[in-house]
Every structure is written in structure tokens, then in C-alpha cells.
Design a protein around this motif. Structure first.
Motif, PDB file in Angstrom:
ATOM      1  N   GLU A 204       0.841  -1.197   0.000  1.00 39.38           N
ATOM      2  CA  GLU A 204       0.000   0.000   0.000  1.00 39.38           C
ATOM      3  C   GLU A 204       0.881   1.255   0.000  1.00 39.38           C
ATOM      4  O   GLU A 204       1.734   1.442   0.867  1.00 39.38           O
ATOM      5  CB  GLU A 204      -0.908  -0.008   1.230  1.00 39.38           C
ATOM      6  N   ALA A 205       0.687   2.107  -1.004  1.00 43.43           N
ATOM      7  CA  ALA A 205       1.506   3.316  -1.135  1.00 43.43           C
ATOM      8  C   ALA A 205       1.001   4.385  -0.181  1.00 43.43           C
ATOM      9  O   ALA A 205      -0.214   4.614  -0.075  1.00 43.43           O
ATOM     10  CB  ALA A 205       1.466   3.839  -2.564  1.00 43.43           C
ATOM     11  N   PRO A 206       1.902   5.041   0.554  1.00 39.19           N
ATOM     12  CA  PRO A 206       1.468   6.093   1.471  1.00 39.19           C
ATOM     13  C   PRO A 206       1.021   7.334   0.705  1.00 39.19           C
ATOM     14  O   PRO A 206       1.329   7.509  -0.480  1.00 39.19           O
ATOM     15  CB  PRO A 206       2.729   6.380   2.294  1.00 39.19           C
ATOM     16  N   ALA A 207       0.280   8.187   1.418  1.00 37.83           N
ATOM     17  CA  ALA A 207      -0.129   9.456   0.807  1.00 37.83           C
ATOM     18  C   ALA A 207       1.091  10.333   0.556  1.00 37.83           C
ATOM     19  O   ALA A 207       2.171  10.103   1.102  1.00 37.83           O
ATOM     20  CB  ALA A 207      -1.125  10.169   1.721  1.00 37.83           C
ATOM     21  N   ALA A 208       0.929  11.323  -0.302  1.00 39.79           N
ATOM     22  CA  ALA A 208       2.046  12.204  -0.650  1.00 39.79           C
ATOM     23  C   ALA A 208       1.772  13.642  -0.223  1.00 39.79           C
ATOM     24  O   ALA A 208       2.165  14.589  -0.895  1.00 39.79           O
ATOM     25  CB  ALA A 208       2.317  12.148  -2.153  1.00 39.79           C
ATOM     26  N   ALA A 209       1.085  13.808   0.904  1.00 42.86           N
ATOM     27  CA  ALA A 209       0.780  15.149   1.403  1.00 42.86           C
ATOM     28  C   ALA A 209       1.988  15.715   2.152  1.00 42.86           C
ATOM     29  O   ALA A 209       2.770  14.964   2.738  1.00 42.86           O
ATOM     30  CB  ALA A 209      -0.435  15.094   2.329  1.00 42.86           C
ATOM     31  N   PRO A 210       2.161  17.040   2.144  1.00 38.60           N
ATOM     32  CA  PRO A 210       3.271  17.646   2.903  1.00 38.60           C
ATOM     33  C   PRO A 210       3.068  17.448   4.408  1.00 38.60           C
ATOM     34  O   PRO A 210       1.966  17.629   4.926  1.00 38.60           O
ATOM     35  CB  PRO A 210       3.193  19.134   2.517  1.00 38.60           C
TER      36      PRO A 210
ATOM     37  N   THR B 173      14.946   5.781   5.622  1.00 43.74           N
ATOM     38  CA  THR B 173      15.605   4.715   6.389  1.00 43.74           C
ATOM     39  C   THR B 173      15.375   4.955   7.868  1.00 43.74           C
ATOM     40  O   THR B 173      15.096   6.080   8.310  1.00 43.74           O
ATOM     41  CB  THR B 173      17.113   4.676   6.122  1.00 43.74           C
ATOM     42  N   LEU B 174      15.491   3.872   8.639  1.00 43.96           N
ATOM     43  CA  LEU B 174      15.437   3.965  10.096  1.00 43.96           C
ATOM     44  C   LEU B 174      16.552   3.087  10.635  1.00 43.96           C
ATOM     45  O   LEU B 174      16.644   1.906  10.310  1.00 43.96           O
ATOM     46  CB  LEU B 174      14.081   3.478  10.624  1.00 43.96           C
TER      47      LEU B 174
ATOM     48  N   ASP C 288       9.330  -0.366   8.385  1.00 42.21           N
ATOM     49  CA  ASP C 288       8.546  -0.596   7.162  1.00 42.21           C
ATOM     50  C   ASP C 288       7.935   0.701   6.649  1.00 42.21           C
ATOM     51  O   ASP C 288       7.938   0.982   5.450  1.00 42.21           O
ATOM     52  CB  ASP C 288       7.446  -1.625   7.422  1.00 42.21           C
ATOM     53  N   VAL C 289       7.406   1.520   7.551  1.00 49.96           N
ATOM     54  CA  VAL C 289       6.826   2.805   7.149  1.00 49.96           C
ATOM     55  C   VAL C 289       7.908   3.717   6.572  1.00 49.96           C
ATOM     56  O   VAL C 289       7.698   4.401   5.563  1.00 49.96           O
ATOM     57  CB  VAL C 289       6.107   3.471   8.325  1.00 49.96           C
ATOM     58  N   ALA C 290       9.082   3.729   7.209  1.00 54.30           N
ATOM     59  CA  ALA C 290      10.184   4.557   6.712  1.00 54.30           C
ATOM     60  C   ALA C 290      10.582   4.144   5.298  1.00 54.30           C
ATOM     61  O   ALA C 290      10.788   4.995   4.410  1.00 54.30           O
ATOM     62  CB  ALA C 290      11.383   4.460   7.647  1.00 54.30           C
ATOM     63  N   VAL C 291      10.685   2.843   5.070  1.00 46.98           N
ATOM     64  CA  VAL C 291      11.062   2.361   3.738  1.00 46.98           C
ATOM     65  C   VAL C 291       9.999   2.734   2.714  1.00 46.98           C
ATOM     66  O   VAL C 291      10.313   3.140   1.587  1.00 46.98           O
ATOM     67  CB  VAL C 291      11.290   0.835   3.771  1.00 46.98           C
TER      68      VAL C 291
END
Length: 478
Positions: free
Chosen positions: A332-338, A460-461, A452-455
Motif C-alpha cells: 500500500e503506497a502512502p499518501a504524498a501530502a506535505p 531509512t530507520l 517498514d513505514v520509513a522504507v
């Protein structure tokens, strides 16, 4: 397992053989046509040259004053010759020459019908009296044309050469000498027949060679396909396809296939461990909650309501973590909001008033990244939870810039993470202190979710010396 027969018309070998045969056939037809055209042109040129030589020999006799009835004319069958005046009336004709282009001819000035002058085919030009030969000379220009001649009752095609000459009295004569085209056509026909006879066997050889070469080249592909089918049927992802020794495209395909199988095996094994660990983690709070409810049903005075609520909250958090991990694994691709990281830190820390370990705010640079505010807030919350769980007396969070990266740093004053464990802590359901209470240590999913969220956000984390966790995210362009 059903094997695909290699002889089917839709196979690669069949298509390759058919394609190669078609290309070779087209090339041979084109080359053969060119050869026949060149051969025909050369033979026609040779016939025209022979006719020109015969015409000039007769014209030279006329120019030297030889009477028309005394001309030495060549054999009519090989080189039919007709001499006419300016009006096209026959002055002399070769032996057995009866007609030219369907017009009857006869020897003598008063015999025969006028012959047409003949059309120029481009080898020479029409000459008039002003530019024609002078008395006693042969014109240097020659005209060629194709026509027919009847020699002793046999009509055949000839290549004619027309040459003008003037006798000593200044009378102009036109000499028509022909050269038979039958030999040229016979030669062209022989070459054409030889090509037509030799073409089918040659195409059969090309198709056979292409079939065999393609079969040998694709043999490793069949091995890869067979092994992949066996892997699919057995679900044994530890198997690998054979890799050819050659360094070609098929070898690269085999290596890539094995790499894919290795990644798939690792993913499946990871998924199996995940399901097993999730089942184990879910079993404990569910069992505890069921026990408390059963006891409360029989003895309401013994019901531990706070404990039941705590187990329910823990179960709720674990379910939320598992659902988030499932979405991340599904790509699932994350949103791209600022997202303003400094504002995110202030908002999260404002909700942590009264925690066992206070959170201090360090440098908070106003940096924006693109992503999901909810998921990045979850990362920050997990990092702060982990830091507060292991801190001795304080936790500090900061946001700084490092080139094109925004760095969110969370540091605690606890014992830190051993160097050999700094990657293992990001695995799912991993807790370094296995003896501590689950209520204190959680299920071991927080740092795994954070990485996983960072990637997924292109970052990176990692953990550095001591207990410093750094989340690096690309700065928002512009």
C-alpha cells in the motif's frame, strides 16, 4: 505434469524456423530476380553488339560503292539483314529473309513493301540529312530495337541494329541487321529453372538448421520451465532452476529466476513466522480475557475489570499493528501530502504529559517531507514508546537537516542497544529482554512497523551508538 510438445506451430522453434525460412526465401527471390535481370540485360547487350557489328560490315560495303545486288550479307538465320532506302523500300535482303516485323521483303529496288524506319530505343538518335553521313561514309550513330523476322518460314524474335550509310553518289541507305534473342532467352530460362529447382531444397535445409539450432539454444529454457512447473506442483521453494554455464541471456534468466525464488522463499518463511508469532501473541490476551470473564460470570465479586480492560486495550493495539503490517506487506503506497516534522513532534509530545519519563524537545527545524501524516505519527509514537520504555530518566527528540534529508532523532539515556543486535531489533516480534513482562515490553512490532513505514516513504530507520534512533526522509522538493 503435462509437458508442452515442442512441435506445436505456436512454439518458439516453429516460429523461428518459419521466420528464418521466409526471410531466406524473400532474400533468394530478390537476389534471383536481380541476377536474372542483370543476365538478361547483358545477353541483350551482347545480342545488340553482334547485330551492330553485322550492320556496320554491310554499311561499310555500301559506303565503298559495292552494288546492292553484290553485297556480302551474313547468314539470314543468325543475322537477318535488310537494306532500305530513305523511303523504306527494300534495296537488299539476306538469304531466306522473307519478312521483318510482319512486312514482306524482297531483293531489288522495285521489290517489297516499304518498311517502317523503326523506333529508337535510346542507344542512338534520329539523324537527318544535315547531320547524317557524307557520301562514302557510315554514320557513327546506331539505333537498336527489338522485333521479329521471318527467315525461311520461321518467325523469331531478334535484336536489330540500324546503321545509316551513303554510297559514293550520296544516296542514303539504312542497314537493319538482327541478332537472334532465342539464345538469350534460353540462357535466362535455364538459370531461372535451376533457381526454382534449387530453392525448395535450400529452404528445407534452412528450416531444418534453424529448427535444430533453436532447439539446442532453447533446451535450457525447457529445463527452467520444467523445474518451475515442478516447484509449483510441490510448493517446495527451496528448489532452484538449473543455471547454464554460458554467460548469455538464458543464463541471466536462470540466475534472475533463482534470485526471485530465493526472495519468494524468504518472504513465505517470513510470512509463516509472522502468522505463527501473531497467533501466539493473540492467544495470550484472548485467553486471559476469557478467563477473567468466565470467573466474573461465576463470581462477579472476583471480576478484575481493570485487568480485563487492559487486556482488551492490548488486544486492540495488537490487532491494529497486525492490520497495518498487512497493508504495508501488500504494498500500500502512502499518501504524498506535505508533513511538517517539527509540528508533528510538538503535537505528539503535547499528548505525553504525565508519562513516566518526560520527553525533551531539542532542535526542531521547520522541514517538510511528503507522506502520510498518520503513518509518520505512528513511527514517532513507536520510537518514543521504545525510548521511554528503556530510558533511565529522560528522552530527547530533535529534527535536523542533513543535506537533502530530514532527520528525526530520538535519543534516550538508557543502556543502549548492543551493536550485534542493532538490526535484529527491527524484526517482527523480537524483544531483546525476553524475560520482561509483555505488558511492559509490548509485542515486539513497534520498531518493525516503524522501519517498514520509513522504507515505504523512501527513507531509512537505523540505530546508532548508544540508544539514538534516526529516521531519515527525503525533503519535499521545492
Amino acid at each position: 505434469m503435462t509437458r508442452v510438445r515442442s512441435g506445436l506451430p505456436g512454439s518458439v522453434r516453429a516460429r523461428a524456423a518459419a521466420g528464418a525460412t521466409a526471410v531466406v526465401a524473400l532474400a533468394l527471390v530478390a537476389a534471383g530476380t536481380a541476377v536474372l535481370l542483370v543476365l538478361r540485360g547483358n545477353l541483350q547487350g551482347q545480342a545488340g553488339l553482334q547485330a551492330e557489328v553485322a550492320a556496320r560490315e554491310v554499311a561499310a560495303q555500301i559506303a565503298t560503292g559495292t552494288a546492292y545486288d553484290r553485297l556480302d550479307l551474313p547468314d539470314g538465320e543468325d543475322h537477318p539483314v535488310v537494306v532500305t532506302d530513305e523511303d523504306g523500300r527494300v534495296l537488299a535482303a539476306g538469304e531466306d529473309v522473307r519478312a521483318v516485323d510482319g512486312k514482306a521483303v524482297g531483293a531489288g529496288r522495285d521489290h517489297g513493301a516499304p518498311l517502317p524506319p523503326g523506333d529508337d530505343d535510346g542507344d542512338g538518335g534520329d539523324e537527318d540529312d544535315a547531320t547524317g553521313p557524307r557520301p562514302g561514309e557510315v554514320d557513327g550513330e546506331v539505333r537498336h530495337r527489338d522485333g521479329t523476322a521471318d527467315v525461311d518460314g520461321t518467325v523469331a524474335d531478334y535484336r536489330f541494329a540500324l546503321v545509316e550509310a551513303k554510297d559514293g553518289r550520296g544516296e542514303k541507305a539504312v542497314v537493319r541487321a538482327g541478332s537472334a534473342l532465342a539464345p538469350e532467352r534460353a540462357a535466362v530460362g535455364s538459370v531461372r529453372d535451376a533457381m526454382l529447382i534449387g530453392l525448395p531444397p535450400l529452404l528445407v535445409v534452412v528450416a531444418g538448421v534453424t529448427w535444430l539450432v533453436t532447439r539446442r539454444a532453447l533446451r535450457p529454457v525447457e529445463g527452467i520451465r520444467s523445474e518451475m512447473a515442478a516447484i509449483t506442483a510441490s510448493t517446495d521453494l527451496s528448489r532452484r532452476v538449473p543455471e547454464p554455464a554460458a554467460r548469455d541471456e538464458i543464463a541471466r534468466l536462470a540466475r534472475t529466476t533463482n534470485e526471485t525464488l530465493a526472495a519468494l522463499e524468504s518472504s513465505v518463511e517470513r510470512q509463516r513466522r509472522f502468522v505463527a508469532d501473531a497467533s501466539h501473541e493473540l492467544r495470550s490476551p484472548i485467553a486471559s480475557l476469557r478467563t477473567q470473564l468466565e470467573v466474573g460470570e461465576q463470581h462477579p465479586e472476583l471480576l478484575d475489570v481493570p485487568g480485563a480492560v487492559a487486556d482488551t486495550v492490548r488486544l486492540q493495539r495488537l490487532a491494529a499493528d497486525l492490520l497495518l503490517l498487512a497493508r504495508l506487506d501488500a504494498g500500500e503506497a502512502p499518501a504524498a501530502a506535505p508533513v511538517d516534522l517539527a509540528a508533528l513532534v510538538r503535537e505528539e509530545c503535547a499528548q505525553r504529559v504525565g508519562d513516566r519519563v518526560p520527553v525533551r524537545l531539542g532542535e526542531l527545524a521547520g522541514l517538510e517531507v511528503a507522506g502520510s501524516r498518520g503513518q509518520l505519527g505512528r513511527v514517532l509514537g513507536n520510537l518514543l514508546d521504545n525510548a521511554q520504555r528503556h530510558a533511565a530518566g529522560g528522552v530527547e527528540v530533535a529534527v535536523v537537516r542533513a543535506g537533502a534529508w530530514a532527520v528525526l532523532r530520538v535519543e534516550d539515556d538508557g543502556p543502549g542497544v548492543p551493536e550485534e543486535e542493532r538490526e535484529r531489533i527491527f524484526e517482527r516480534f523480537v524483544r531483546l529482554d525476553e524475560a520482561r513482562a509483555r505488558d511492559d515490553g509490548g509485542a515486539g512490532l513497534g520498531l518493525a512497523i516503524a522501519r517498514d513505514v520509513a522504507v515505504r516513504h523512501g527513507g531509512t530507520l537505523s540505530v546508532r551508538e548508544g540508544a539514538v534512533f534516526e529516521l531519515r526522509l527525503p525533503l519535499l522538493a521545492g
